[in-house]
Design an enzyme around this catalytic site. Structure first.
Site, PDB file in Angstrom:
ATOM      1  N   ARG A 118      25.527  19.017  62.913  1.00 15.77           N
ATOM      2  CA  ARG A 118      24.524  17.958  63.092  1.00 15.77           C
ATOM      3  C   ARG A 118      24.283  17.244  61.751  1.00 15.77           C
ATOM      4  NH1 ARG A 118      21.876  14.938  66.949  1.00 15.77           N
ATOM      5  NH2 ARG A 118      19.609  15.074  66.854  1.00 15.77           N
ATOM      6  N   THR A 393      26.195   9.489  73.687  1.00 15.44           N
ATOM      7  CA  THR A 393      26.652  10.706  73.044  1.00 15.44           C
ATOM      8  C   THR A 393      27.916  10.985  73.798  1.00 15.44           C
ATOM      9  OG1 THR A 393      24.432  11.423  72.428  1.00 15.44           O
ATOM     10  CG2 THR A 393      25.989  13.176  72.901  1.00 15.44           C
ATOM     11  N   GLY A 486      21.112  11.571  75.962  1.00 11.53           N
ATOM     12  CA  GLY A 486      19.822  11.704  75.282  1.00 11.53           C
ATOM     13  C   GLY A 486      18.965  12.778  75.925  1.00 11.53           C
TER      14      GLY A 486
HETATM   15  N1  GLY Z   1      21.051  11.887  69.630  1.00  7.89           N
HETATM   16  C1  GLY Z   1      20.808  12.539  70.852  1.00  7.89           C
HETATM   17  C2  GLY Z   1      20.563  13.988  70.704  1.00  7.89           C
HETATM   18  O1  GLY Z   1      21.037  14.587  69.757  1.00  7.89           O
HETATM   19  O2  GLY Z   1      19.895  14.567  71.504  1.00  7.89           O
END
Ligand code: GLY
Length: 588
Positions: A118, A393, A486
């Site tokens: 991340r 995503t 999301g």
């Molecule tokens: N950017 C979306 C997530 O990581 O949940």
């Protein structure tokens, strides 16, 4: 899937008729009775499988597997291929999570684990960096342009997983992506449409002309090339991690930041490290579920939802009946309220994972659920909810010939992230900083609320919803699942697993079954097109729910990439093909 070709022909006729007639009859939100039974067929293989958001990426992965590479080799190849052919979310300028399973060898049990790659907040980031002097959020600052960017983790993540588990040379795994970027690839209708949708923003945000900008827009069938990205990938293929975090690529990234007030420095890049973490593990009706711990909320939330659901006979409620969606909504309400308050990066804040995922806590938390009436979220902290932006995503699932499994969800956050391309290096940068709680009680682009635990701090990782997940049954791999979307990632994975386990669906059926979503705030039940009959919608309203047939759900929800291992060992790959996406399963 269909017992006879007559049934199959009927199904095709039925689906076509619904597609054409539905919109004119205004029935697009009505339930197509058990329509998941008519789902497109999954792709079957008896050896190995890749499911990703793009045909070219899945095929690159399948060739690595055919060539004797393992699931981790294929993951590296697919990840870099997506960074070329699926730039709205595939990335080298973003970050993600992997959940993996090493097949048992020499009588040893299967080993599972996770890798966190991340993004992190730059060292110069601060808690109130998106607020003005009056303490108000400066709209858009965490979403668009230089200040929205977190320190990318994808290349470091791929290098770390390759170092630990890879079997093929690193450069050979990246070569297909270098070729795709240098020689170009043909745009699908969807890819052309999406590049066109953001032309104005690309022009506004970038101080140069990235190759995605085109006078008059892109057309389906056109070839698009990315020479700068090819050069960047070629450097990474020769130098590994250093090819991104040091040298000319890092110089260009830092220059890009300095040209527009961004914060990332050489020190941020040099200090970036991915982290191996223990997975969240719990059981659900005799299945072992293995998912991602914080800084993703996915695994904890999934544990709360599924273990909460386990005390009910879900199958008896009927798929997508009023009672079924009511119950899921009530579980989701409580889970998302916990998410907002209790979860954050465990390297910075304490999170009681054991407590939050413990059966006793979950039973007590859900103890006041009534099957007759909804609970009101409005008594809990109210939240300002922004209109959801299109967000992207991407997830890919891989199983190799030895039975190793990889589930990776990776992202730039919004579509094309910060919409910012590094000048001279040709890749998009993320806008992941918006996943922090930029102000307590202020909803992010997904309408998600957060508090102190997810406040910005230098070097901290922002809370995620990404939920790459594996399922075992009787010690054997059963499923590999994940999705973009999301806030809806968690509920889509929840429903997909319940579809497989409670409703005995195939992978293709579970992926294509229509889905609902609720997240505490806003206090509504979002319904994808075709989820419910009118009678069931009335049943939900009678329980006090406000229904929200979300028009953009096709961007937000339920784009699951799943692999199911059937009892006889056959692999079924299912990519969501029903909503005009380019997703693709490739196996053999
Ligand atoms: N950017 C979306 C997530 O990581 O949940």
């Amino acid at each position: 899937m269909f017992a006879t070709s007559r049934q199959s022909a009927f199904a095709i006729l039925y689906m076509s008729a619904l597609m054409f007639i539905g919109p004119f009859l205004h029935v697009q939100y009505l339930h197509i009775s058990h329509h998941w039974r008519l789902a497109p067929k999954g792709v079957y293989g008896d050896t190995a499988m890749v499911v990703s958001a793009h045909r070219l990426a899945s095929e690159v992965g399948r060739e690595v597997l055919r060539d004797g590479g393992n699931a981790f080799d294929a993951a590296v190849a697919v990840n870099f291929a997506l960074a070329v052919v699926y730039q709205q979310a595939g990335n080298i300028g973003g970050g993600g999570f992997m959940v993996y399973r090493l097949a048992p060898t020499n009588g040893k049990k299967a080993d599972t684990g996770t890798l966190d790659f991340r993004e992190r907040a730059p060292f110069d980031a601060s808690r109130d960096m998106y607020l003005n002097e009056d303490g108000e959020v400066i709209k858009g600052l965490s979403l668009k342009g230089h200040l929205a960017v977190g320190v990318p983790g994808s290349v470091a993540g791929m290098a770390a997983l390759h170092k630990r588990f890879g079997s093929k040379p690193w450069d050979a795994l990246i070569r297909p992506s270098v070729t795709l970027a240098a020689e170009g690839f043909v745009l699908t209708p969807k890819a052309a449409r999406e590049f066109n949708r953001f032309q104005e923003v690309f022009a506004e945000v970038n101080r140069h002309r990235p190759p995605v900008l085109k006078e008059g827009g892109w057309r389906e069938g056109e070839r698009i090339k990315f020479p700068e990205l090819a050069r960047t990938l070629e450097t990474i293929s020769r130098q590994g991690r250093a090819g991104f975090y040091e040298g000319w690529v890092a110089d260009l990234l830092v220059d890009e930041m300095q040209s527009g007030g961004g914060l990332i420095t050489h020190q941020d890049l040099a200090a970036y490290v991915p982290v191996w973490r223990d997975p969240i593990r719990f059981s659900y009706r005799g299945h072992e579920i293995i998912s991602m711990p914080p800084p993703s909320s996915g695994g904890v939330a999934l544990a709360q939802l599924l273990q909460g659901a386990e005390t009910y006979d879900i199958a008896a409620l009927g798929h997508n009946s009023a009672a079924h969606i009511h119950l899921m909504t009530e579980l989701e309400r409580r889970t998302y309220a916990d998410r907002a308050t209790h979860l954050g990066d465990t390297d910075f804040v304490a999170v009681d994972i054991e407590g939050l995922t413990g059966r006793a806590y979950i039973a007590a938390r859900n103890g006041d659920i009534s099957m007759q009436a909804k609970t009101d979220s409005s008594t809990v902290k109210p939240g300002y909810v922004a209109a959801m932006e299109s967000a992207e995503t991407t997830h890919f699932s891989i199983v190799d010939a030895a039975g190793n499994a990889v589930a990776i969800t990776t992202t730039l956050n919004g579509m094309y992230g910060a919409k910012l391309v590094v000048r001279g290096a040709g890749f998009f940068l993320n806008n992941e900083m918006d996943d922090f709680a930029i102000k307590p009680g202020y909803a992010n682009q997904f309408g998600l609320l957060g508090d102190d635990k997810n406040a910005i701090a230098p070097g901290k990782r922002m809370l995620s919803s990404m939920t790459p997940t594996l399922v075992e049954k009787d010690g054997k791999l059963k499923a590999v699942v994940g999705t973009p979307g999301g806030a809806t990632i968690i509920t889509s994975v929840f429903q997909t697993l319940s579809n497989i386990i409670d409703f005995d669906m195939s992978a293709a059926q579970a992926v294509h079954a229509r889905k609902s979503h609720s997240q505490w705030q806003p206090d509504v039940v979002m319904l994808e097109k075709g989820t419910m009959s009118l009678a069931n919608m009335r049943g939900l309203q009678a329980r006090g729910h406000r229904l929200y047939p979300y028009p953009h759900f096709k961007w937000q929800l339920g784009r699951v990439e799943a692999i199911l291992v059937h009892e006889d060992g056959t692999l079924e790959g299912a990519a969501d093909a029903s909503r005009g996406f380019d997703d693709w399963a490739a196996g053999y």
